[in-house]
Structure formats: structure tokens, C-alpha cells
Design an enzyme around this catalytic site. Structure first.
Site, short mmCIF file in Angstrom:
data_model
loop_
_atom_site.label_atom_id
_atom_site.label_comp_id
_atom_site.label_asym_id
_atom_site.label_seq_id
_atom_site.Cartn_x
_atom_site.Cartn_y
_atom_site.Cartn_z
N ASN A 1 0.81 -1.37 0.02
CA ASN A 1 0.02 -0.04 -0.02
C ASN A 1 0.86 1.30 -0.08
OD1 ASN A 1 -2.17 -1.59 0.02
ND2 ASN A 1 -2.39 -1.38 2.24
N ASP B 1 -0.80 4.03 1.09
CA ASP B 1 -1.41 5.16 1.81
C ASP B 1 -1.08 5.42 3.40
OD1 ASP B 1 -1.93 2.74 3.45
OD2 ASP B 1 -3.77 2.19 2.47
N HIS C 1 5.83 -0.84 -2.58
CA HIS C 1 5.27 0.05 -3.71
C HIS C 1 5.35 1.52 -3.72
CE1 HIS C 1 3.02 -3.80 -5.24
NE2 HIS C 1 4.31 -3.86 -5.51
N CYS D 1 15.37 16.72 -11.98
CA CYS D 1 16.85 16.73 -11.21
C CYS D 1 16.86 15.98 -10.02
CB CYS D 1 16.98 18.13 -10.93
SG CYS D 1 15.52 18.87 -9.72
N CYS E 1 14.03 23.24 -10.69
CA CYS E 1 14.33 23.14 -12.15
C CYS E 1 12.94 23.20 -13.38
CB CYS E 1 15.15 21.85 -12.48
SG CYS E 1 14.03 20.44 -12.58
N SER F 1 -4.93 -9.00 0.26
CA SER F 1 -4.23 -8.74 -1.02
C SER F 1 -4.85 -9.86 -2.28
CB SER F 1 -2.54 -9.06 -1.02
OG SER F 1 -2.11 -9.01 -2.22
P1 NAD Z 1 -5.80 -5.78 -5.26
O1 NAD Z 1 -6.80 -4.56 -5.46
O2 NAD Z 1 -5.35 -6.33 -6.15
O3 NAD Z 1 -6.80 -6.94 -4.18
C1 NAD Z 1 -7.27 -6.47 -3.06
C2 NAD Z 1 -7.94 -7.71 -2.33
O4 NAD Z 1 -8.24 -7.41 -0.88
C3 NAD Z 1 -8.91 -8.36 -3.06
O5 NAD Z 1 -8.71 -9.73 -3.22
C4 NAD Z 1 -10.20 -8.09 -2.21
O6 NAD Z 1 -10.97 -9.22 -2.08
C5 NAD Z 1 -9.53 -7.83 -0.84
N1 NAD Z 1 -10.22 -7.15 -0.03
C6 NAD Z 1 -10.85 -6.12 -0.03
N2 NAD Z 1 -11.55 -5.49 0.69
C7 NAD Z 1 -11.21 -6.30 1.98
C8 NAD Z 1 -11.46 -6.32 3.28
N3 NAD Z 1 -12.21 -5.12 3.90
N4 NAD Z 1 -10.98 -7.37 4.19
C9 NAD Z 1 -10.16 -8.25 3.37
N5 NAD Z 1 -10.10 -8.21 2.15
C10 NAD Z 1 -10.61 -7.46 1.49
O7 NAD Z 1 -4.62 -5.34 -4.12
P2 NAD Z 1 -3.08 -5.59 -3.68
O8 NAD Z 1 -2.95 -7.13 -3.84
O9 NAD Z 1 -2.67 -4.76 -2.67
O10 NAD Z 1 -2.58 -5.21 -5.26
C11 NAD Z 1 -2.71 -3.95 -5.92
C12 NAD Z 1 -1.98 -2.75 -5.88
O11 NAD Z 1 -2.67 -1.88 -5.91
C13 NAD Z 1 -0.66 -2.81 -5.21
O12 NAD Z 1 0.52 -2.49 -5.73
C14 NAD Z 1 -0.99 -1.32 -4.27
O13 NAD Z 1 -0.17 -0.63 -4.25
C15 NAD Z 1 -1.98 -0.75 -5.02
N6 NAD Z 1 -3.22 0.07 -4.41
C16 NAD Z 1 -2.88 0.41 -3.11
C17 NAD Z 1 -3.89 0.95 -2.46
C18 NAD Z 1 -3.70 1.52 -0.85
O14 NAD Z 1 -2.45 2.18 -0.66
N7 NAD Z 1 -4.71 1.56 -0.11
C19 NAD Z 1 -5.22 1.32 -2.98
C20 NAD Z 1 -5.60 0.75 -4.47
C21 NAD Z 1 -4.45 0.13 -4.97
#
Ligand code: NAD
Length: 258
Positions: free
Chosen positions: A110, A112, A127, A138, A163, A201
Site C-alpha cells: 500500500n 496510503d 510500492h 533533477c 528546475c 491482497s
Molecule cells: P488488490 O486490489 O489487487 O486486491 C485487494 C484484495 O483485497 C482483493 O482480493 C479483495 O477481495 C480483498 N479485500 C477487499 N476489501 C477487503 C477487506 N475489507 N478485508 C479483507 N480483504 C479485502 O490489491 P493488492 O493485492 O494490494 O495489489 C494492488 C496494488 O494496488 C498494489 O500494488 C497497491 O500498491 C495498489 N493500491 C494501493 C492502495 C492503497 O494504498 N490503499 C489502494 C489501491 C491500490
């Protein structure tokens, strides 16, 4: 999943965590959906379900260099929610596990910063994150939050005060290498762990998604908490398909009794 089944799995997960000497959490966008930040791939709310924009195009390094305005337009709603978001009970549970001495590190995909806001101290952000921004000409680095706030106010693509180059948030875009030190530290933590807790994830994004496999190969126990099935469910010792912000506090409550 019946209530009985769920209760049983929560007890199993608590038992595994209780016995851990080196617990590591591996988190994805799903841990933050209950803080109001949409994930990428969920059926109902995922950012990729929008058909008008191809994230592989706007959120790639190539796309950013070609058309930073399209990237900023795409990232605007995500940046707005991230700046407003607060950690939820899942993030707080991980912070409590660190205070208990059980959790040694959080490896997160994440951007965030909610694990930091919840109070965890050892976090590997594979990430990147939004707390800094870098000039693509720069390479000067600036505080990211005030720059994003300014962008959210005026809608103008931010530029470097030295820059004039375009500023890019320190998030890893498609086509970019993962930060070397974070990846190495995450790999080290993975090798050391005897229990890995995978939370929210889809495990679709490489190379981050290899870490739970490496942990398992090194004989760590794997606990997966995710709303939907993942392709590593078959490898896990416990799989709980439920919301992380509900399940993690329940596991913690169990820990007091184990
Ligand atoms: P993904 O979106 O691919 O998968 C998220 C997973 O979480 C899904 O399988 C879903 O079923 C599950 N999910 C959703 N809500 C949930 C909950 N309340 N409790 C448990 N499970 C839940 O996310 P990923 O695998 O992290 O990969 C996606 C990419 O997205 C990463 O590279 C990340 O950097 C980026 N991303 C980050 C954010 C953030 O920082 N919050 C938000 C969106 C995308």
C-alpha cells in the site's frame, strides 16, 4: 462461511500467531478498504473496474512521462481519499501486535501510509508511498503531502521549484523497479519469519506476491485473511474469507485467552 466455521478458523489463526516467534504481516489494498480507500481488483469497488481508464497506461512510468496530466487526473480521487483516510481496526490490530512484541515487521504493497499512522514502526513499503515526491528531471525530493494538497486545490500538475521538472509522487508505477532497500529488507524479514499473516491482497502483483511463497517454502505458517479467494489459498494453513477490520480484532481478542 458459517459462524461456527469462522469461529473455528479465528481460533486456529490465534493459536498459530500465539506460537509465532517471528510474525510478519504482508498487506495489500484490501486492508484499507474499510478506511474508505478502494482497492484495485475487488468486484464491487475496485479502481480497475472503471472501463474508461487503463491504469496500465496512465499509471505507468512511460505514461507518466508522456502525459503527467492524465496520471494526476486518474490519481486525484485516490489521493483525496488517502489524505483523508484514517487507520481502521485492522491497522490498529497490527500496531497492537507490534506492541505485544509478536509482530516484527509489516511488508505492505500500500501507498496510503496507514500502517505508519496506526503506529507500526517496522514497515517495508514495497510500492512506495505518498509522503514524498521527486522531480523526474533533477531528482530533488520534496514533502509529498503539501504538494498533493496544493494539487487537489488548484488541479495543476506540480513542478519542481528548482528546475521546473514535473514532480512525481514516490509511488512505484508500472514499469518501475521496486525500491531496492525495501525489497531486500522485506525479503530478509520473509526469510526470518515463522508465521506470515497475509491480509487484503489479491496476490496478483509480482514480485511482491512471491514473498508468501518464499515464506511457505522456508516452512513458515501462512494465514490468509481476504474477502475473496486467492491463488495461494491452497498453500495456507488457515484461510479466512472475511473483512480484515472485523477478523483481526477477533483474533486479538482470542490471543488474550490462549
Ligand atoms: P488488490 O486490489 O489487487 O486486491 C485487494 C484484495 O483485497 C482483493 O482480493 C479483495 O477481495 C480483498 N479485500 C477487499 N476489501 C477487503 C477487506 N475489507 N478485508 C479483507 N480483504 C479485502 O490489491 P493488492 O493485492 O494490494 O495489489 C494492488 C496494488 O494496488 C498494489 O500494488 C497497491 O500498491 C495498489 N493500491 C494501493 C492502495 C492503497 O494504498 N490503499 C489502494 C489501491 C491500490
Amino acid at each position: 462461511m458459517s459462524d461456527e466455521d469462522r469461529h473455528h478458523k479465528i481460533a486456529q489463526a490465534a493459536h498459530i500467531i500465539q506460537g509465532a516467534r517471528h510474525l510478519v504481516a504482508f498487506t495489500g489494498a484490501g486492508i484499507s478498504t474499510d478506511s474508505g480507500i478502494p482497492d484495485f481488483r475487488s468486484d464491487s469497488s475496485g479502481l480497475w473496474k472503471r472501463t474508461d481508464i487503463d491504469p496500465l497506461e496512465v499509471a505507468s512510468l512511460f505514461g507518466f512521462r508522456q502525459n503527467p496530466g492524465a496520471f494526476y487526473k486518474w490519481v486525484k480521487p485516490l489521493a483525496t481519499t488517502i489524505l483523508e483516510a484514517k487507520p481502521n481496526d485492522a491497522h490498529h490490530s497490527l500496531a497492537q501486535l507490534e506492541v505485544r512484541g509478536t509482530l516484527k515487521a509489516v511488508i505492505t504493497q500500500n501507498i496510503d501510509m496507514l500502517h505508519t499512522r496506526a503506529g507500526n514502526s517496522t514497515i517495508f513499503e514495497l510500492h512506495g508511498h505518498m509522503r514524498q515526491t521527486t522531480c523526474i528531471r533533477c531528482y530533488a525530493v520534496f514533502d509529498g503531502v503539501p504538494i498533493l494538497e496544493q494539487f487537489l486545490q488548484d488541479g495543476l500538475v506540480p513542478h519542481c521549484q528548482h528546475c521546473g521538472g514535473v514532480l512525481k509522487p514516490n509511488v512505484i508505477l508500472f514499469g518501475e523497479q521496486l525500491p531496492v532497500r525495501e525489497l531486500r529488507d522485506a525479503q530478509d524479514a520473509t526469510k526470518k519469519c515463522d508465521v506470515m499473516l497475509v491480509i487484503g491482497s489479491s496476490l496478483e502483483v509480482a514480485p511482491a506476491n512471491q514473498l508468501p511463497i518464499v515464506a511457505k517454502r522456508n516452512h513458515a505458517k501462512l494465514v490468509i485473511i481476504n474477502l475473496e479467494e486467492t491463488h495461494l489459498d491452497h498453500m495456507a494453513d488457515v484461510v479466512i474469507h472475511a473483512r480484515a477490520a472485523q477478523v483481526l480484532p477477533q483474533i486479538l481478542a482470542h490471543l488474550q485467552d490462549v
